[in-house]
Design a protein around this motif. Sequence first.
Motif, mmCIF file in Angstrom:
data_model
loop_
_atom_site.group_PDB
_atom_site.id
_atom_site.type_symbol
_atom_site.label_atom_id
_atom_site.label_comp_id
_atom_site.label_asym_id
_atom_site.label_seq_id
_atom_site.Cartn_x
_atom_site.Cartn_y
_atom_site.Cartn_z
ATOM 1 N N GLN A 1 12.291 -15.611 -10.686
ATOM 2 C CA GLN A 1 11.892 -15.968 -12.046
ATOM 3 C C GLN A 1 12.596 -17.220 -12.540
ATOM 4 O O GLN A 1 12.185 -17.813 -13.531
ATOM 5 C CB GLN A 1 12.152 -14.799 -12.991
ATOM 6 C CG GLN A 1 11.239 -13.635 -12.723
ATOM 7 C CD GLN A 1 11.518 -12.453 -13.632
ATOM 8 O OE1 GLN A 1 12.479 -12.449 -14.384
ATOM 9 N NE2 GLN A 1 10.674 -11.442 -13.530
ATOM 10 N N SER B 1 2.317 -18.435 -8.699
ATOM 11 C CA SER B 1 1.115 -18.594 -9.524
ATOM 12 C C SER B 1 0.901 -20.023 -10.010
ATOM 13 O O SER B 1 -0.055 -20.286 -10.732
ATOM 14 C CB SER B 1 1.211 -17.673 -10.742
ATOM 15 O OG SER B 1 2.286 -18.089 -11.566
ATOM 16 N N ASP C 1 2.723 -12.965 -12.424
ATOM 17 C CA ASP C 1 4.161 -13.186 -12.492
ATOM 18 C C ASP C 1 4.955 -11.982 -12.979
ATOM 19 O O ASP C 1 6.178 -12.033 -13.030
ATOM 20 C CB ASP C 1 4.451 -14.383 -13.403
ATOM 21 C CG ASP C 1 3.832 -15.659 -12.873
ATOM 22 O OD1 ASP C 1 3.700 -15.780 -11.644
ATOM 23 O OD2 ASP C 1 3.470 -16.518 -13.695
ATOM 24 N N GLN C 2 4.291 -10.905 -13.330
ATOM 25 C CA GLN C 2 4.996 -9.754 -13.881
ATOM 26 C C GLN C 2 5.882 -9.051 -12.866
ATOM 27 O O GLN C 2 6.922 -8.518 -13.210
ATOM 28 C CB GLN C 2 4.002 -8.757 -14.460
ATOM 29 C CG GLN C 2 3.308 -9.261 -15.687
ATOM 30 C CD GLN C 2 2.256 -8.284 -16.174
ATOM 31 O OE1 GLN C 2 1.942 -7.306 -15.508
ATOM 32 N NE2 GLN C 2 1.699 -8.550 -17.352
ATOM 33 N N LEU C 3 5.465 -9.045 -11.619
ATOM 34 C CA LEU C 3 6.192 -8.297 -10.597
ATOM 35 C C LEU C 3 7.140 -9.171 -9.773
ATOM 36 O O LEU C 3 7.614 -8.729 -8.724
ATOM 37 C CB LEU C 3 5.198 -7.594 -9.679
ATOM 38 C CG LEU C 3 4.247 -6.614 -10.385
ATOM 39 C CD1 LEU C 3 3.243 -6.053 -9.405
ATOM 40 C CD2 LEU C 3 5.027 -5.506 -11.049
ATOM 41 N N PHE D 1 -1.252 -14.324 -16.655
ATOM 42 C CA PHE D 1 -0.738 -13.113 -17.284
ATOM 43 C C PHE D 1 -0.414 -11.961 -16.341
ATOM 44 O O PHE D 1 0.329 -11.062 -16.714
ATOM 45 C CB PHE D 1 -1.721 -12.619 -18.353
ATOM 46 C CG PHE D 1 -1.901 -13.616 -19.464
ATOM 47 C CD1 PHE D 1 -0.882 -13.894 -20.344
ATOM 48 C CD2 PHE D 1 -3.097 -14.286 -19.593
ATOM 49 C CE1 PHE D 1 -1.043 -14.822 -21.351
ATOM 50 C CE2 PHE D 1 -3.281 -15.219 -20.603
ATOM 51 C CZ PHE D 1 -2.252 -15.487 -21.484
ATOM 52 N N THR D 2 -0.974 -11.935 -15.152
ATOM 53 C CA THR D 2 -0.732 -10.768 -14.304
ATOM 54 C C THR D 2 0.047 -11.065 -13.031
ATOM 55 O O THR D 2 0.690 -10.167 -12.497
ATOM 56 C CB THR D 2 -2.059 -10.097 -13.901
ATOM 57 O OG1 THR D 2 -2.817 -11.002 -13.115
ATOM 58 C CG2 THR D 2 -2.843 -9.665 -15.122
#
Length: 164
Positions: free
Chosen positions: A35, A42, A27-29, A24-25
């Motif tokens: 993408q 991750s 791959d956000q940036l 959850f954290t």
Amino acid sequence: MALDRWLALIFIAFCCAYGYLAFFTMDQLLPPFMQRNPVWPSTFPKILSVLGVVVGLIVVLGLEKPTEQGEPSATDINLSRLHEYKLGQAVMLLALMVAYALALRPIGFLLATTLFLAGGSAILGERKWYIMIPVSVLAAGCVWYLVQEVLGIFLRPYPFFMGN
């Protein structure tokens, strides 16, 4: 519940926290061009966290042990004989690992790794310093060369006051 199951439960909690971070954290940036990749940074942490939870559940549920409850095997942890285990060595190795992690930036990879390898082998019982020191220096140098030159990842070899 036995000690191994409590440790497995703690391991499962750690893997769940690690998995939360991986899923959850991390791959956000990611930049937009990454993408669309099939493998993200991750991916390996996600696999590790899932496998860790599975292995922990196997231990918690007791699936790894035979169903026959006879005499405990020699590999089982016997809490009544805990004083016979070499806990001092284990604690000293853990302390040495923490010291290594803290000393890595200030004194550089080569010196920190050499001291860690020589100190670890001394804690484990090796007394031939004329073998320990050259092997530690050679191992630290080989690992630094592989990481720095072959993989192309910068790894500060010397202490901070000696420059880059």
